[in-house]
Design an enzyme around this catalytic site. Sequence first.
Site, PDB file in Angstrom:
ATOM      1  N   GLY A   1      45.773  47.931  45.468  1.00 36.03           N
ATOM      2  CA  GLY A   1      45.616  47.217  47.079  1.00 36.03           C
ATOM      3  C   GLY A   1      45.903  45.450  46.710  1.00 36.03           C
TER       4      GLY A   1
ATOM      5  N   LYS B   1      43.060  46.960  37.320  1.00 35.97           N
ATOM      6  CA  LYS B   1      43.536  46.094  37.764  1.00 35.97           C
ATOM      7  C   LYS B   1      45.462  45.420  37.686  1.00 35.97           C
ATOM      8  CE  LYS B   1      42.513  43.351  42.122  1.00 35.97           C
ATOM      9  NZ  LYS B   1      42.007  43.000  42.955  1.00 35.97           N
TER      10      LYS B   1
ATOM     11  N   ASP C   1      37.106  39.858  53.289  1.00 39.17           N
ATOM     12  CA  ASP C   1      38.077  41.102  53.239  1.00 39.17           C
ATOM     13  C   ASP C   1      37.284  42.556  53.596  1.00 39.17           C
ATOM     14  OD1 ASP C   1      41.332  42.952  52.018  1.00 39.17           O
ATOM     15  OD2 ASP C   1      40.397  42.897  54.334  1.00 39.17           O
TER      16      ASP C   1
END
Length: 288
Positions: free
Chosen positions: A17, A37, A149
Amino acid sequence: DPLQLDGYESLESIGSGSYGLIRKVKRKEDGKILARKEIDYRKMSTKEKEQLVSEVNILKDLKHPNIVEFLERVIDRENCFIYILMEYCEGGDLASVIRRHKELLVHIGEEFIWSIMTQLVLALHECHCGMVINPDTKQATPRLILHRDLKPDNVFLDAKKNVKLGDFGLSRSLTNSQRTFAQTYVGTPFYMSPELISDSLYDTKSDIWSLGCVVFEMCALEPPFLADTQEELSAKIKLGRIPMLPPQYSQELNNVVRAMIQVNPRKRPSTGDLLANPRIKIISMQLE
Ligand SMILES: CN(C)CCCNS(=O)(=O)c1cccc(Nc2nc(OCC3CCCCC3)c3[nH]cnc3n2)c1
């Protein structure tokens, strides 16, 4: 320090991502599956590092049942990596749910759409209108976080089909100075609001526009504005004309989608306005 990483067993990658790879990990002490992440900040500019720090600071104190939970961050200075540990949403993303329904030529049920919308409105309400209370001074300051987003790829479902707004990679919490300056827009063109295309001032109503696009796409199984070129897409978005939803959806659902996808941001409802909508109110009471 890497020692904290020893507490987790690496599993397969989920995808990549904003900023980095996202991997499933298993916490050794209790076997709990988490999402991690993994960001290599070696090549990052100072500005990008500041943005990354601000994303982590946004996530750290943003605790809400409909926002992907941030658990901890580990910095591996030796290898210039930062690891962000978050809750793992085993239901996958909303983009996959829409894609599956499209492939099977089956529409998503209206009740499920109201439920997803309600939970996203609650998540955005926390971002837009939530307050951070300073534990010592009991001072309350408005969060004013803009997701910036919102799209089906950033909306996840947990095992109980609860909706989790994720990937605040591009989000911003507006300090007073930032509030005046236009925010340069980075994000997915499909969901770009008209004000972003013209004078690119991003505010809470731009997240509402994107929410309208996500709800439209759950009904129609495609985004409200489609084009082959960015120019054509921008022209369609500035016109803001959208087709009616497929006939099986109610007038109320049509009305709320149209209200959110209004070219004039002032005409769009706020999260507070949406929570006053009887169809949304009932479900949100059930969720509380
Ligand atoms: C089409 N592909 C890019 C998607 C492949 C992957 N499918 S998927 O539909 O996202 C999927 C499948 C099963 C579980 C999960 N769970 C999950 N995913 C996250 O991020 C996904 C990531 C976000 C940025 C873009 C790449 C993917 C989480 N972040 C914090 N908790 C998370 N839980 C997601």
